[in-house]
Design an enzyme around this catalytic site. Structure first.
Site, short mmCIF file in Angstrom:
data_model
loop_
_atom_site.label_atom_id
_atom_site.label_comp_id
_atom_site.label_asym_id
_atom_site.label_seq_id
_atom_site.Cartn_x
_atom_site.Cartn_y
_atom_site.Cartn_z
N GLY C 41 58.01 26.75 -22.37
CA GLY C 41 56.85 27.43 -21.80
C GLY C 41 56.41 26.69 -20.56
N ARG C 332 32.30 37.29 -26.94
CA ARG C 332 33.31 38.34 -26.91
C ARG C 332 33.40 39.12 -28.22
NH1 ARG C 332 38.14 35.25 -23.62
NH2 ARG C 332 37.08 35.38 -21.62
#
Lengths: 235, 256, 643
Positions: C41, C332
């Site tokens: 990654g 959120r």
């Protein structure tokens, strides 16, 4: 020397060379036009100007040498760039759909090469006088070489005028891209003053075209309409 | 429910770099105008799979216009007809029912083809590695506010830094020049005080690598600027032209 | 309890990291090049880790599936990055950032990790600035800040609406420098398909070269996974199309515990779904909520009307109504659920009735269109591109979408999993966000792990490993040969099924099932339904998927097939975890566990712990749930209230 070679080998270096030589040539083209426009002032002005240039003697040859060198370097470098550029994109797209490049930009190499042909003819025609060797003997009443009359004589030939118009038209399209191009290449475009200059580029080129074209057009009009100006002296 | 349109696609198919490619025609039927160009290709690929035809390979990832992975030339225009838009953000409402659409990969010697519409853009990596960085050892950074940067410089650096590295500039350039990309990279760091110590060698090395990778020369067509999804301005190219010459001059002087 | 040793240093929380660094083993700079570190990654965590480890002198190999490390999905983060700089002098501090993050995570994060995150946050900003990240500045030339979802101080640094991109480009430039220096070798277009474990230690990976199809083995002294989250298990998410759980899942199958897979974050401000063709959802930065007001019509019959025809009195600004102190900036999970409730109540707007308005009319009349354009111009443009609507004139329509996954591979304080030698960083691990992540904290955590934590803790493990080449495990070890053979067999199996359905069709089916049953609201019934259905889809996949093309070249269907196959296994674990966590916390909302007013009801008595799952090779449903208790020594457990 190594630095100069590696500068010339780089893509940006080559562009600078093209831009700088182009700048010199634009300067010449502008000066040349202003000088030529004196034809409208009569034989006195133009012939005096021509005699002044001739009187420069060796300096004139230095100037000519510099101009010739600029032209040669300009051509060789652009042809090198052109070859590299073609090699960088051998396969074109199925649909040709340009979003920005002007016609002037896309025809630089063609207009440039035709301008060279025109330039050779133009020098033979008006500088070396090899097409009409008898013009070498023409003098005005003051005993100067009568450049004024030979310019008019030359442009009274419609074919020669037409070729000249085509030549300066191509020159103008070349410069419509060229002028803004050297502003960009010499790294001046981010400056405030450069933006209007870029916009003005095609207009400046148009002005040059009008200046140059006015001479053959004027000569032909004067001839056919019997105007009091642009009439040759008797030889 | 959105409207739908039918298109005829002419898609470039090429199994690999050494096998010649060709355009293959595929119908794109009942395409919702609200879908993106890549979603349209997804729909077409689904129909190909149903016919046991290998789907068309194309690069894509974020599908929100920022990763720079998608790379299609649509009817001769890199990223298609919408300005400042990547292929993934191009929506089918910009096409008309019955249109024929040519879909091609980026074409440039420096971006060799991998398969179908996928090309190899690692030349950009090598340009970046040549000098597109500031050598700031991790852990040794001074406080961010120790060097104030005028807002306009920071904003201008940000304008350049917005480049998404998609390569549309190269694709669109008739000369396959990478100048817009390289100029964005060089300008971003040249505009910041942190970028000053390596400014000279950065410009020289990145341009040198760019040339060596087989990109063409910039001849100021500005096709790059016209297709750039991140709206990188060609004035950065002008800036690089200046930057490079001063850098080359400084380098030449320092060698004496 | 030895099975999950979090290795949290003793002592007061402010001193733990300092103490830990001092007590950690070091490796002499001259010896570092003898150690190979694999980083999978190249986003903020992976890219920063690879660059920093390379700079320290380790021999690093970095892998990514994109064609360039610069394209990792960290690039898409828009809003900003938090740091406890307290430049605005509004009362921020390391402790407050720590406190807010623990509270925002609904008391399901590990205190010590979160404190460390807050502690290094300032250094991250400095490092990024030094690398040339063009953060927004004020006219005086100093850095600008804004307040961001769920925070009452302005601690968020940003670079227009492209903060993630700029931070990633900073890490990428540092990585590029190391690649040029030869300390990092980059392997783009390479997908990790297995982890190799030798004698109980992670010693390498198997990757597929996505251009040639070749299955390659790479050995190392330690492996770092920074492979992002698993949001794409829902098919529709704000993740990039390529984001996947494969690397983490493969590691899990080789023995790494998967922690809290049920913690998924649904982001409130996304562009609503348009139709069946939709391939992903696009998030718009929640910074929009600083100036936008969220509302739906009070009356169901108004929902079809043009918003301008609905008078002020008939609008329900539900976030302002329910959470007066935070209003439109409520965290959120709360904002998302409130939007879902409004739509479930039949008051959603748009053609699908699955969206709510985000209205800028007030802000435009107060600040002028130009100010709004300056702040959010790119977001408005993006909205216009996708929807063809002009948000300066009509309110935006938004709806929640899967965005971030707080769960991930279990790691200790060193970011090492229970599997020795396997380190996990960024979104791929579970550690810092608890059950819910605050806005602008993901970038902070990725860079914290990559720039500062891993580079300090990895030597702790490496120092225990042999230094000389003759003693090291190489790819000639039988475990590598076996892993290569397994990966090749699996690849060939996928290609040989030649069924009737496309890979995508399975992915969509799975995604829809999860969204409906393990999405914003979960119940025992819905989870049991999903758990019954997932194996059915999985069986059909292995019988009826149609993967065309060959194993020996670029084959995007094959790549997706492998990822979907892993999602089909992972999904089961996610639902299992959601079923067993019988409480509501953060992004995990169980309808059985709520207060009468609909707020999430935690059960600290039973669930103030991390659930870390051990794989069962026979059957995912028989996975073993281990528990790491969470001790709150500094922040007192309290009902998270944003009213």
């Amino acid at each position: 020397m190594k630095a100069i070679i590696s500068f010339y080998q780089s893509s940006i270096g080559k562009k600078w060379i093209v831009a700088l030589t182009g700048l010199v040539l634009v300067g010449f083209v502008t000066g040349h036009m202003i000088g030529n426009l004196q034809v409208f002032l009569g034989h006195e002005a133009l012939n005096r100007y021509a005699a002044f240039l001739q009187g420069l003697g060796e300096l004139l040859w230095v100037i000519r040498g510099v101009l010739a060198a600029c032209i040669i370097v300009h051509i060789i470098t652009t042809v090198l760039l052109w070859v590299q550029n073609n090699a960088a994109k051998p396969q074109k797209y199925a649909v040709n759909n340009p979003q920005a490049g002007s016609i002037g930009a896309r025809t630089m190499i063609v207009s440039g090469l035709i301008i060279i042909c025109f330039l050779v003819f133009h020098i033979l025609h008006f500088t070396a006088l090899s097409i009409h060797p008898e013009w070498k003997l023409w003098e005005d009443p003051d005993g100067r070489h009568d450049v004024y009359s030979l310019v008019i004589a030359g442009f009274r030939n419609p074919l020669e005028s037409l070729f000249y118009l085509v030549g300066v038209f191509l020159l103008a399209t070349h410069l419509s891209h060229g002028i803004q191009s050297f502003i960009q290449t010499l790294g001046l475009r981010s400056r405030k003053i450069a933006e209007p200059l870029t916009t003005a580029s095609p207009y400046l080129a148009g002005l040059l075209f009008l200046g140059y074209a006015s001479i053959p057009v004027g000569v032909l009009l004067a001839q056919h309409l019997n105007l009091p100006i642009l009439q040759p002296l008797a030889h | 429910m959105s409207d739908t349109i039918n298109l005829t696609l002419k898609v470039w198919r090429q199994p690999n770099a050494s096998t010649p490619g060709k355009f293959v025609e595929y119908p794109a039927k009942n395409i919702p105008t609200d879908c993106s160009f890549l979603e349209m290709l997804d729909i077409v690929n689904e129909t190909l799979v149903a016919q046991n035809i290998e789907p068309v390979a194309f690069d894509h990832d974020c599908r929100e216009g920022i990763c720079g992975m998608c790379s299609l030339v649509i009817n001769g225009v890199a990223h298609g007809p919408e300005k400042a838009t990547t292929t993934c953000q191009l929506h089918m409402r910009h096409f008309k029912d019955g249109d024929t659409v040519y879909v091609e990969p980026w074409r440039a010697v420096a971006f060799p083809l991998i398969k179908d519409l996928v090309v190899d853009r690692t030349a950009f990596e090598r340009i970046q590695q040549a000098g597109g960085y500031i050598s700031a050892r991790n852990g040794s950074a001074p406080d961010s506010n120790s060097v104030p940067i005028p807002k306009q410089n920071a904003d201008c650096a940000m304008d350049a830094a917005a480049c998404i590295g998609c390569g549309a500039c190269v694709a669109a350039c008739p000369n396959s020049s990478a100048m817009l990309f390289v100029s964005a990279k060089v300008s971003h760091l040249a505009l910041l005080p942190q970028g000053q110590p390596e400014r000279t060698r950065r410009a020289v090395k990145m341009v040198k690598t760019m040339d060596a990778e087989g990109f063409g020369n910039c001849t100021n067509y500005y096709e790059c600027e016209a297709v750039c999804p991140a709206e990188i301005k060609s004035s950065f190219i002008s800036m690089l032209n200046r930057e490079y010459v001063f850098a080359a001059a400084r380098e030449a002087v320092s060698e004496i | 309890m030895a099975i999950l040793d979090s290795k949290i240093p003793s002592g007061p929380i402010e001193k733990k990291w300092e103490k830990h660094k001092f007590e950690s083993k070091l490796i002499n700079p001259a010896n570092r090049r003898k150690y190979t570190v694999i980083v999978v990654g190249s986003g903020l965590a992976g890219g920063a880790a690879a660059a920093t480890l390379g700079e320290q002198g380790y021999n690093v190999k970095c892998f990514c599936y994109q064609d360039s490390p610069r394209r990792a999905h960290s690039i898409a983060a828009q809003g900003g990055i938090n740091a406890a700089k307290n430049y605005p002098n509004d009362g921020d501090s390391v402790y407050r950032l720590f406190y807010d993050t623990v509270k925002g995570g609904d008391f399901r994060a590990r205190e010590a990790n979160v404190y460390r995150l807050a502690e290094v946050s300032s250094a991250i900003i400095d490092q990024c600035t030094a690398l040339g990240v063009p953060f927004a500045r004020e006219y005086g030339g100093l850095l600008a800040n804004r307040s961001f979802g769920g925070a009452q101080v302005s601690r968020t640094f940003y670079a227009r609406g492209q903060t993630g991109q700029q931070l990633l480009l900073g890490a990428y430039s540092a990585l590029s420098r190391q690649i040029a220096a030869g300390t990092v070798k980059m392997f783009p277009r390479s997908e990790m398909l297995d982890l190799v474990v030798v004698d109980g230690h992670a010693k390498g990976i198997i990757v597929r070269n996505m251009i040639t199809g070749k299955i390659e083995a790479h050995a190392a002294d330690t492996v770092v996974l920074a492979t992002g989250g698993y949001g794409n298990v829902f098919y529709l998410s704000t993740n990039a199309k390529g984001c996947n759980v494969t690397a983490a899942w493969r590691a899990h199958k080789k023995g790494a515990f998967f922690a809290n897979p049920c913690y998924t974050q649904i982001h409130p401000t996304c562009i609503p779904v348009h139709g069946d063709f939709q391939s992903k959802l696009t998030l718009m930065s929640e910074s929009l909520r600083n100036d936008g007001r969220v509302w739906v019509p009070k009356k169901k019959e108004d929902c079809g009307k043009h918003p301008s025809e609905i008078p002020e009195a008939d609008r329900d600004y539900y976030l302002e109504r329910k959470y007066p102190s935070f209003g439109n900036l409520a965290p959120r999970d709360i904002s998302s659920r409130a939007a879902k409730e409004a739509c479930d109540d039949g008051r959603g707007v748009g053609s699908t009735r699955q969206s709510v308005y985000l209205d800028f009319a007030d802000a435009i009349s107060r600040l002028g269109e130009n100010t709004i354009r300056e702040r959010y111009g790119n977001l408005f443009d993006m909205y216009h591109k996708i929807t063809a609507e002009d948000a300066y004139k009509v309110p935006m329509r938004i709806f929640p979408a899967v965005h971030y996954t707080m769960g991930g591979l279990w790691v200790d304080y060193n970011l090492m999993s229970n599997l020795p030698g396997l380190h996990v960083a960024g979104e791929a691990n579970f550690s810092d966000h608890g059950a819910n992540r605050l806005g602008a904290s993901a970038l902070m955590q990725g860079l914290s792990d990559g720039y500062f934590v891993l580079p300090s803790t990895i030597s702790n493990y490496l120092a225990t490993q042999p230094r000389e080449a003759s003693q090291k495990v190489t790819v000639d070890h039988p475990e590598f040969k076996k892993a290569v053979a397994e990966v090749e067999a699996r690849t060939n199996l996928l290609l040989s099924i030649k069924g009737k359905r496309s890979v995508d069709s399975f992915h969509r089916e799975l995604g829809l099932l999860l969204w409906e049953n393990c999405g914003m609201a979960r119940s025992e019934e819905s989870l049991k339904k999903a758990l019954a259905q997932i194996p059915v889809i999985r069986d059909e996949f292995w019988k009826n998927v149609n993967v065309l093309g060959s194993a020996n070249d670029l084959n995007q269907s094959l790549e997706m097939a492998g990822r979907v196959a892993d999602f089909l296994e992972f999904a089961e674990l996610m639902c299992l975890d959601a079923l067993q966590r019988e409480e509501s916390c953060g992004g995990h909302f169980r309808v059985e566990h709520q207060f009468p007013d609909g707020e999430a009801k935690r059960d600290d008595e039973k669930f103030a712990h991390v659930a870390a799952w051990e794989h069962n090779t026979e059957d995912v449903s028989k996975s073993v749930r281990h528990v790491e208790p969470l001790n709150y020594e500094n922040v007192h457990l309290a009902v998270r209230s944003y009213k």
